[in-house]
Design a protein around this motif. Structure first.
Motif, PDB file in Angstrom:
ATOM      1  N   THR A 204       0.808  -1.222   0.000  1.00  0.00           N
ATOM      2  CA  THR A 204       0.000   0.000   0.000  1.00  0.00           C
ATOM      3  C   THR A 204       0.840   1.272   0.000  1.00  0.00           C
ATOM      4  O   THR A 204       0.578   2.207  -0.766  1.00  0.00           O
ATOM      5  CB  THR A 204      -0.954  -0.001   1.204  1.00  0.00           C
ATOM      6  N   ASP A 205       1.867   1.343   0.848  1.00  0.00           N
ATOM      7  CA  ASP A 205       2.675   2.567   0.936  1.00  0.00           C
ATOM      8  C   ASP A 205       3.351   2.881  -0.390  1.00  0.00           C
ATOM      9  O   ASP A 205       3.342   4.025  -0.866  1.00  0.00           O
ATOM     10  CB  ASP A 205       3.729   2.437   2.041  1.00  0.00           C
ATOM     11  N   PHE A 207       2.403   1.845  -3.293  1.00  0.00           N
ATOM     12  CA  PHE A 207       1.375   2.106  -4.293  1.00  0.00           C
ATOM     13  C   PHE A 207       0.958   3.569  -4.269  1.00  0.00           C
ATOM     14  O   PHE A 207       0.804   4.204  -5.319  1.00  0.00           O
ATOM     15  CB  PHE A 207       0.178   1.194  -4.045  1.00  0.00           C
ATOM     16  N   HIS A 208       0.793   4.135  -3.082  1.00  0.00           N
ATOM     17  CA  HIS A 208       0.438   5.559  -2.978  1.00  0.00           C
ATOM     18  C   HIS A 208       1.563   6.439  -3.504  1.00  0.00           C
ATOM     19  O   HIS A 208       1.309   7.476  -4.133  1.00  0.00           O
ATOM     20  CB  HIS A 208       0.108   5.906  -1.523  1.00  0.00           C
ATOM     21  N   PHE A 209       2.800   6.041  -3.248  1.00  0.00           N
ATOM     22  CA  PHE A 209       3.944   6.787  -3.777  1.00  0.00           C
ATOM     23  C   PHE A 209       3.973   6.721  -5.301  1.00  0.00           C
ATOM     24  O   PHE A 209       4.171   7.734  -5.980  1.00  0.00           O
ATOM     25  CB  PHE A 209       5.226   6.205  -3.182  1.00  0.00           C
ATOM     26  N   TRP A 211       1.558   6.026  -7.595  1.00  0.00           N
ATOM     27  CA  TRP A 211       0.446   6.539  -8.378  1.00  0.00           C
ATOM     28  C   TRP A 211      -0.205   7.772  -7.747  1.00  0.00           C
ATOM     29  O   TRP A 211      -1.376   8.038  -7.973  1.00  0.00           O
ATOM     30  CB  TRP A 211      -0.605   5.440  -8.576  1.00  0.00           C
ATOM     31  N   GLU A 212       0.572   8.527  -6.971  1.00  0.00           N
ATOM     32  CA  GLU A 212       0.021   9.730  -6.337  1.00  0.00           C
ATOM     33  C   GLU A 212      -0.483  10.694  -7.409  1.00  0.00           C
ATOM     34  O   GLU A 212       0.236  11.019  -8.358  1.00  0.00           O
ATOM     35  CB  GLU A 212       1.111  10.367  -5.472  1.00  0.00           C
ATOM     36  N   ARG A 240      -6.285   7.384 -11.824  1.00  0.00           N
ATOM     37  CA  ARG A 240      -7.427   7.122 -10.940  1.00  0.00           C
ATOM     38  C   ARG A 240      -7.803   5.641 -10.974  1.00  0.00           C
ATOM     39  O   ARG A 240      -8.077   5.037  -9.937  1.00  0.00           O
ATOM     40  CB  ARG A 240      -8.623   7.968 -11.359  1.00  0.00           C
ATOM     41  N   MET A 243      -5.393   3.624  -8.949  1.00  0.00           N
ATOM     42  CA  MET A 243      -5.654   3.731  -7.522  1.00  0.00           C
ATOM     43  C   MET A 243      -6.795   2.822  -7.085  1.00  0.00           C
ATOM     44  O   MET A 243      -6.849   2.382  -5.934  1.00  0.00           O
ATOM     45  CB  MET A 243      -5.962   5.187  -7.147  1.00  0.00           C
ATOM     46  N   LYS A 246      -6.684  -0.763  -5.187  1.00  0.00           N
ATOM     47  CA  LYS A 246      -6.724  -0.997  -3.748  1.00  0.00           C
ATOM     48  C   LYS A 246      -8.002  -1.718  -3.334  1.00  0.00           C
ATOM     49  O   LYS A 246      -8.061  -2.310  -2.260  1.00  0.00           O
ATOM     50  CB  LYS A 246      -6.630   0.336  -2.998  1.00  0.00           C
TER      51      LYS A 246
END
Length: 270
Positions: A204-205, A207-209, A211-212, A240, A243, A246
């Motif tokens: 998760t961490d 992934f956010h980095f 595709w921010e 989008r 994201m 998730k």
């Protein structure tokens, strides 16, 4: 698949950008006992351009094959890429990439056009689909999933922009086009792109980095301004949907929708 399906000797460079522990263990297991392997590790997360730059700095051969970890090469793929590079010693050679039973959509059927006002236009819909046969052909666009590049081409391109989290393929493609680097699709070299699964908890961490959305917007604007691109691809919708990986149920719906669209388009084309 690289070890199993490539019969030529090669130097392998693996870039591990602070991967979660389960993946580190898998990498270590796959590389155990292998000769001529270099593993580059970073303390923090890095984007794909930075990873390729790190690998390139350690590479010593005249030809460099970049391949991402969700791409599986078929037997003979590397040999066909190298054979084509003999004909284009200053070029970039692309394989045919499969996604399930369809060709993975990329931009190699697109065109770059320079407009009278100096701006660049991208025409992804105006070229008919490339047929699968044994004919190598010159194309305009590449994607970073898997490609072979020669040292003369690398000398013209230099390092990639390490800050882009999307549209880096547009950036590299236009740079190659501007530099006069031939980009050749070799359909006898074939790769299977693995459809992205839902995101696991330990991913998760990163992934956010990766595709921010704010970073993607900045990347899109940076590439557009650098090359004066008039019509950039729809980055926001693409990111989008990434994201949404998730959420397993939503991602399953998106993949089913995309599959139905492909089936529909094939039916219409017939």
């Amino acid at each position: 698949t690289l070890f199993a399906n490539c019969k030529l000797p090669f130097q392998l460079i693996v870039v591990e950008g602070n991967a979660p522990e389960p993946y580190k263990s898998r990498v270590a297991e796959a590389l155990e006992g292998r000769a001529d392997v270099t593993v580059i590790k970073t303390e923090g997360y890095i984007l794909p351009g930075r990873a390729r730059n790190l690998g390139l700095d350690k590479a010593t051969g005249d030809l460099v094959l970049f391949i991402e970890n969700d791409n599986l090469i078929r037997p003979g793929c590397v040999e066909w890429l190298i054979e084509r590079a003999k004909e284009y010693p200053d070029g970039m050679i692309l394989p045919w990439i499969w996604e399930r039973r369809d060709r993975h959509y990329d931009w190699s059927a697109s065109e770059i056009v320079e407009l009278p006002d100096g701006f660049i236009d991208i025409l992804p819909e105006r070229t008919p689909p490339i047929p699968l046969d044994e004919t190598p052909r010159r194309v305009t666009f590449m994607e970073h999933h898997c490609y072979l590049i020669t040292r003369p081409a690398l000398a013209k391109l230099g390092h990639e922009d390490a800050e882009l989290n999307t549209r880096e393929a547009v950036d590299t493609s236009i740079a190659a086009w501007r530099a006069g680097i031939p980009v050749i699709l070799e359909p006898r070299a074939q790769v299977d792109f693995k459809t992205p699964p839902p995101v696991e908890r330990e991913e998760t961490d990163f992934f956010h980095f990766r595709w921010e959305v704010g970073r993607a917007d900045a990347s899109n604007r940076k590439v557009a301004e650098r090359w004066k691109v008039k019509n950039m691809p729809d980055t926001y919708t693409f990111v989008r949907e990434q994201m949404l990986r998730k959420h397993q149920l939503t991602w399953s719906y998106i993949r089913a929708r995309d599959l139905l669209r492909k089936i529909w388009h094939r039916t219409i084309d017939r």
